[in-house]
Design an enzyme around this catalytic site. Structure first.
Site, PDB file in Angstrom:
ATOM      1  N   GLU A 147       1.453  44.696  62.631  1.00  0.00           N
ATOM      2  CA  GLU A 147       1.011  46.153  63.259  1.00  0.00           C
ATOM      3  C   GLU A 147      -0.718  46.152  62.675  1.00  0.00           C
ATOM      4  O   GLU A 147      -1.029  46.899  63.883  1.00  0.00           O
ATOM      5  CB  GLU A 147       1.325  47.264  62.672  1.00  0.00           C
ATOM      6  N   GLU A 192      11.346  43.624  60.189  1.00  0.00           N
ATOM      7  CA  GLU A 192      11.489  44.406  59.220  1.00  0.00           C
ATOM      8  C   GLU A 192      12.956  45.238  58.997  1.00  0.00           C
ATOM      9  O   GLU A 192      13.278  45.163  57.862  1.00  0.00           O
ATOM     10  CB  GLU A 192      10.466  46.037  59.475  1.00  0.00           C
TER      11      GLU A 192
HETATM   12  N1  T1G Z   1       5.758  40.955  50.133  1.00  0.00           N
HETATM   13  C1  T1G Z   1       5.874  41.066  48.625  1.00  0.00           C
HETATM   14  N2  T1G Z   1       5.951  39.370  49.431  1.00  0.00           N
HETATM   15  C2  T1G Z   1       5.969  38.958  49.498  1.00  0.00           C
HETATM   16  C3  T1G Z   1       6.255  39.297  50.785  1.00  0.00           C
HETATM   17  C4  T1G Z   1       6.618  40.552  51.428  1.00  0.00           C
HETATM   18  N3  T1G Z   1       5.892  41.156  52.331  1.00  0.00           N
HETATM   19  N4  T1G Z   1       6.537  38.309  51.562  1.00  0.00           N
HETATM   20  C5  T1G Z   1       6.856  37.070  51.439  1.00  0.00           C
HETATM   21  N5  T1G Z   1       6.170  37.175  49.336  1.00  0.00           N
HETATM   22  C6  T1G Z   1       6.038  36.687  48.769  1.00  0.00           C
HETATM   23  C7  T1G Z   1       7.730  35.917  48.572  1.00  0.00           C
HETATM   24  O1  T1G Z   1       8.469  36.820  47.711  1.00  0.00           O
HETATM   25  C8  T1G Z   1       7.333  34.719  47.444  1.00  0.00           C
HETATM   26  O2  T1G Z   1       7.297  34.933  45.973  1.00  0.00           O
HETATM   27  C9  T1G Z   1       5.578  33.811  48.024  1.00  0.00           C
HETATM   28  O3  T1G Z   1       5.371  35.426  48.396  1.00  0.00           O
HETATM   29  C10 T1G Z   1       5.908  33.673  49.114  1.00  0.00           C
HETATM   30  O4  T1G Z   1       7.275  33.895  49.799  1.00  0.00           O
HETATM   31  C11 T1G Z   1       4.723  48.449  57.243  1.00  0.00           C
HETATM   32  C12 T1G Z   1       6.778  47.956  56.075  1.00  0.00           C
HETATM   33  C13 T1G Z   1       5.741  34.808  55.644  1.00  0.00           C
HETATM   34  C14 T1G Z   1       7.390  33.296  56.223  1.00  0.00           C
HETATM   35  O5  T1G Z   1       9.322  40.984  56.066  1.00  0.00           O
HETATM   36  O6  T1G Z   1       9.320  36.028  56.394  1.00  0.00           O
HETATM   37  O7  T1G Z   1       5.236  45.018  56.859  1.00  0.00           O
HETATM   38  O8  T1G Z   1       8.341  33.714  44.699  1.00  0.00           O
HETATM   39  O9  T1G Z   1       8.946  32.064  49.143  1.00  0.00           O
HETATM   40  O10 T1G Z   1       9.256  30.146  52.402  1.00  0.00           O
HETATM   41  O11 T1G Z   1       5.927  48.173  58.886  1.00  0.00           O
HETATM   42  O12 T1G Z   1       7.966  34.931  52.652  1.00  0.00           O
HETATM   43  O13 T1G Z   1       6.301  32.767  45.334  1.00  0.00           O
HETATM   44  O14 T1G Z   1       6.605  34.757  43.544  1.00  0.00           O
HETATM   45  O15 T1G Z   1       9.597  33.454  51.678  1.00  0.00           O
HETATM   46  O16 T1G Z   1       6.196  30.585  52.587  1.00  0.00           O
HETATM   47  C15 T1G Z   1       7.614  42.270  56.272  1.00  0.00           C
HETATM   48  C16 T1G Z   1       8.243  38.176  54.443  1.00  0.00           C
HETATM   49  C17 T1G Z   1       7.319  43.250  55.272  1.00  0.00           C
HETATM   50  C18 T1G Z   1       7.995  38.684  56.091  1.00  0.00           C
HETATM   51  C19 T1G Z   1       7.031  32.775  53.849  1.00  0.00           C
HETATM   52  N6  T1G Z   1       7.494  41.150  56.709  1.00  0.00           N
HETATM   53  N7  T1G Z   1       7.994  37.090  54.433  1.00  0.00           N
HETATM   54  O17 T1G Z   1       7.934  31.925  53.849  1.00  0.00           O
HETATM   55  O18 T1G Z   1       7.133  31.241  51.462  1.00  0.00           O
HETATM   56  S1  T1G Z   1       7.553  45.074  55.163  1.00  0.00           S
HETATM   57  C20 T1G Z   1       8.295  40.601  56.014  1.00  0.00           C
HETATM   58  C21 T1G Z   1       8.650  36.426  54.925  1.00  0.00           C
HETATM   59  C22 T1G Z   1       6.537  45.885  56.664  1.00  0.00           C
HETATM   60  C23 T1G Z   1       5.118  47.489  57.498  1.00  0.00           C
HETATM   61  C24 T1G Z   1       6.342  47.351  57.072  1.00  0.00           C
HETATM   62  C25 T1G Z   1       8.447  35.055  54.108  1.00  0.00           C
HETATM   63  C26 T1G Z   1       6.846  34.229  54.679  1.00  0.00           C
HETATM   64  P1  T1G Z   1       7.336  34.442  44.834  1.00  0.00           P
HETATM   65  P2  T1G Z   1       7.556  32.739  50.274  1.00  0.00           P
HETATM   66  P3  T1G Z   1       7.476  31.498  53.041  1.00  0.00           P
END
Ligand code: T1G
Length: 685
Positions: free
Chosen positions: A102, A122
């Site tokens: 976004e 999301e």
């Molecule tokens: N929030 C908090 N922590 C996150 C995070 C997130 N969005 N994404 C990853 N982490 C942490 C995860 O818990 C782990 O922590 C570390 O980063 C590595 O992640 C406003 C409301 C990006 C493809 O849904 O899909 O934006 O275990 O092990 O395999 O409209 O992380 O090391 O302590 O998964 O390389 C939308 C979620 C949010 C993407 C990387 N975004 N993340 O994968 O590493 S809502 C998502 C992923 C939002 C807006 C809305 C994957 C990755 P720790 P990982 P990875």
């Protein structure tokens, strides 16, 4: 978590930094707001937004969602970027997901590195985008393309994004391209809010509703995302943004979002416990014993992880069968485009099939996946002990048998561990690591290292009949058979559980795996079964009738010509007969009562499993039930769901049922402990 800024000529470069994936928390939003407050800056003609390390930004920091939405809110920052007089350019690297995407949409121009992943996932967290994606993306790439991405949380690569018009170009150095982008191009790049509304595309809307209903049934966010996108052709952007934001805020605090967030973090927390500091055995060369469905699946999973495999069988015929089974999986992977011909050849080159255990002499781990018989396993372990190095770890994939009894076969039982895979082993993510009484830390560490190498979800389990998952499953089926016997039918039970969120009910699922497996376990348990525990004989009668499920063309359902399932009145009559013999007056259960009994049976058993230390935490039970047994992820797993019901309510309902049958329904001591301590199941252990 911070925002780094630096000047480069007429560009102000703004770098988001929050290792490892630049999740956008409040400090990051505040940093971006500060940059916006500092504009315009003399001599700065553009702001280049980029991310530190391997990501642009992985989205909003989901850890903040359990609390109030904190200022500055991302949607406000995004709107300010879009309206900024100094144009912003997104220089995208790694991943730009959710709020990261976004932020990129708020920029006038978007340039990405090759292979960058972009998307709006999301809905996987039970929410809709909250900072404009449902309103900006359709204006930028059209309603149909937006409907193909957002409602199912689809991610795409930069190359496809460029084709769709989501990004303007691809470069190995997006920052430099952004810094030197000519003024003319920048002038031509309009903010998305100035673009016309998208054309309404009724067919695409109907198709999107159908897709989310089929792929993500019962989930609210995907359906709402379709509605928000569909409405973009009918209303001004400001109205759409307000509706999207309110929907995001409402969903964010709802049960489904809490459950999916819980699973998101539970999955990532599934790794070796901190106390396990021992180094694992090397995992370059691994023996698998048994080339049946499980053994072939395990072997293929190992090949996918780049390992060298020796697949051992009992004789030449077994070796041929094993190779055929592995080749079937390779062919299926080729057909589905999961691997290339070269990939298939590479896998074939790394596996040896043999009946000679001497071929495994260099293996440092062996995984036994032979027939579920203690005699067979004892024989296999004795041969492995003789053939492999003394420091090799010996694992059994047994689903039910006593690992300690298997370990007693070898002189050093500390090298034995359980590695319980789930069929199909190269697809299912769950791996139960079963800790025997003598299992060494090195054996456990090897299990976790293997789980990581295979990208599995590892869960530590103690030794008991069925470990965590199969023990819960046994109670689930017992409750189903009891409801069936006392007043229902397999199809009513299945329908009730599909409505709860399972992809299929317990009877259809058992037809897939075969009724003979549970039958063999019941016979094994005959000698130790509690004589006071009610025994339901219907499943035994089914096996006596040769109704083993799909593999015999008929089980709980009939499968005429191997096709779709058909209810079988003969099966329904079995309950009538057995109830008659047992003098039971059958009850007509409704779907709610069926669901209630089956889920409570699982919760009560899971509480005993926790109480006995067979599982280390409620979260681990959630991982097992979701990743091994199809419990609906959007309910957060069995124990998260139990906490949403409330322990007091669970105890009250169990006590009601215990009046009917105290042996089966007396509440687990753990539930009482929760009540006494005033804690949830997630907190009690
Ligand atoms: N929030 C908090 N922590 C996150 C995070 C997130 N969005 N994404 C990853 N982490 C942490 C995860 O818990 C782990 O922590 C570390 O980063 C590595 O992640 C406003 C409301 C990006 C493809 O849904 O899909 O934006 O275990 O092990 O395999 O409209 O992380 O090391 O302590 O998964 O390389 C939308 C979620 C949010 C993407 C990387 N975004 N993340 O994968 O590493 S809502 C998502 C992923 C939002 C807006 C809305 C994957 C990755 P720790 P990982 P990875």
């Amino acid at each position: 978590m911070k925002v780094n800024t630096r000047r480069e000529g007429a560009a102000l470069i703004v770098e988001m930094e929050n290792a490892p994936v630049n999740a956008i928390g409040q400090a990051m939003r505040a940093g971006l707001a500060e940059v916006l407050d500092s504009l315009p800056i003399n001599g700065v003609t553009r702001v280049v937004l980029t991310g530190a390390g391997k990501a642009f930004a992985a989205g909003a920091d989901a850890r903040e969602f359990d609390g109030p939405a904190l200022d500055p809110q991302l949607n406000d920052v995004v709107n300010r970027i879009e309206r900024s007089e100094t144009p912003w350019i997104a220089a995208i690297n790694g991943v730009a997901l959710g709020g990261g995407g976004e932020l990129a949409l708020a920029c006038r121009y978007r340039i990405a590195r090759p292979g960058t992943v972009l998307g709006f996932p999301e809905v996987n967290l039970g929410i809709v985008p909250g900072s404009g994606a449902t309103q900006r993306l359709p204006r930028l790439i059209g309603m149909k393309a937006a409907l193909a991405l957002i409602p199912t949380g689809q991610a795409i690569k930069a190359e496809e994004a460029e084709t769709l018009g989501l990004i303007d170009g691809i470069s190995d150095d997006p920052v430099q391209v952004a810094v030197h982008l000519d003024e003319g191009s920048l002038e031509l790049a309009n903010p998305i809010c100035d673009l016309p509304r998208p054309e309404r595309e009724d067919d695409a809307i109907a198709a999107a509703f159908a897709v989310v209903a089929k792929k993500l049934p019962n989930q609210i966010a995907p359906h709402r995302a379709v509605e928000l996108i569909a409405a973009t052709s009918e209303r001004p952007m400001a109205e759409g943004l307000a509706d999207e934001r309110q929907t995001f805020l409402d969903l964010r605090v709802g049960d489904q979002a809490r459950a999916l967030r819980h699973m998101f973090f539970a999955e990532r927390a599934a790794k070796a416990p901190d106390w396990l500091t021992e180094a694992p055995a090397p995992l370059d060369q691994i023996a698998v014993v048994g080339g049946g469905t499980m053994g072939a699946g395990i072997a293929y999973a190992l090949l996918n992880a780049g390992k060298r495999v020796v697949l051992l069988e009992t004789d030449a015929a077994g070796v041929v069968r094993a190779q055929e089974n592995v080749e079937k999986i390779i062919d299926a992977s080729l057909k589905r485009g999961l691997i290339s011909e070269a990939g298939a050849e590479d896998r074939r080159a790394r596996i040896t099939y043999s009946a000679d255990y001497g071929e495994a002499a260099a293996c440092t781990l062996a995984i036994e996946a032979a027939f579920e018989s203690m005699d067979v396993k004892r024989e296999v372990f004795a041969k492995l002990e003789a053939a492999l190095p003394a420091e090799a770890i010996l694992a059994s994939n047994t689903s039910y048998l006593d690992l300690d009894e298997i370990a007693a076969t070898v002189s050093d039982p500390s090298r034995v561990v359980g590695l319980h895979f789930f069929a199909p082993a190269h697809i299912m993510k769950l791996l139960e690591i079963v800790r025997g009484a003598a299992s060494s830390d090195r054996a456990l560490a090897t299990g976790y290292a293997l789980g990581k190498a295979l990208r599995k979800i590892p869960v530590l389990a103690g030794v008991c009949d069925g470990f965590i998952g199969n023990r819960i499953l046994a109670r689930y089926r017992e409750a189903a058979d009891t409801v069936f016997m006392d007043g229902s039918t397999p199809w009513e039970v299945d329908e009730a559980m599909v409505d709860f969120g399972y992809a299929m009910g317990p009877y259809e699922a058992q037809d897939l795996s075969g009724l003979d497996i549970a039958h063999a376990n019941r016979r094994r348990q005959d000698a130790t079964r509690d004589p006071n525990r009610r025994y339901i004989p219907i499943a035994d009668r089914m096996v006596e009738l040769g109704k083993l499920g799909r593999k015999t063309g008929a089980g709980w359902y009939r499968y005429p010509g191997g096709n779709g399932k058909v209810e079988d009145p003969i099966v329904a009559d079995l309950a009538l007969e057995e109830a008659h013999f047992a003098g039971i007056t059958r009850t007509d259960y409704g779907a709610d009562e069926i669901r209630g009994r089956l889920v409570l049976a699982m919760i009560n058993e899971a509480c005993d499993i926790l109480n006995e230390g067979i599982a280390a935490s409620a979260r681990d039970v959630d991982l097992v039930t979701v990743f091994g047994y199809g419990f609906p992820r959007w309910r957060g797993g069995l124990m998260h769901y139990a906490d949403s019901l409330g322990v007091a309510n669970i105890v009250a309902k169990l006590e009601e049922l215990a009046a009917e049958d105290p042996v089966v329904w007396t509440p687990s001591p753990l539930l009482r402990e929760c009540l006494d301590k005033g804690v949830t199941l997630a907190e009690v252990r």
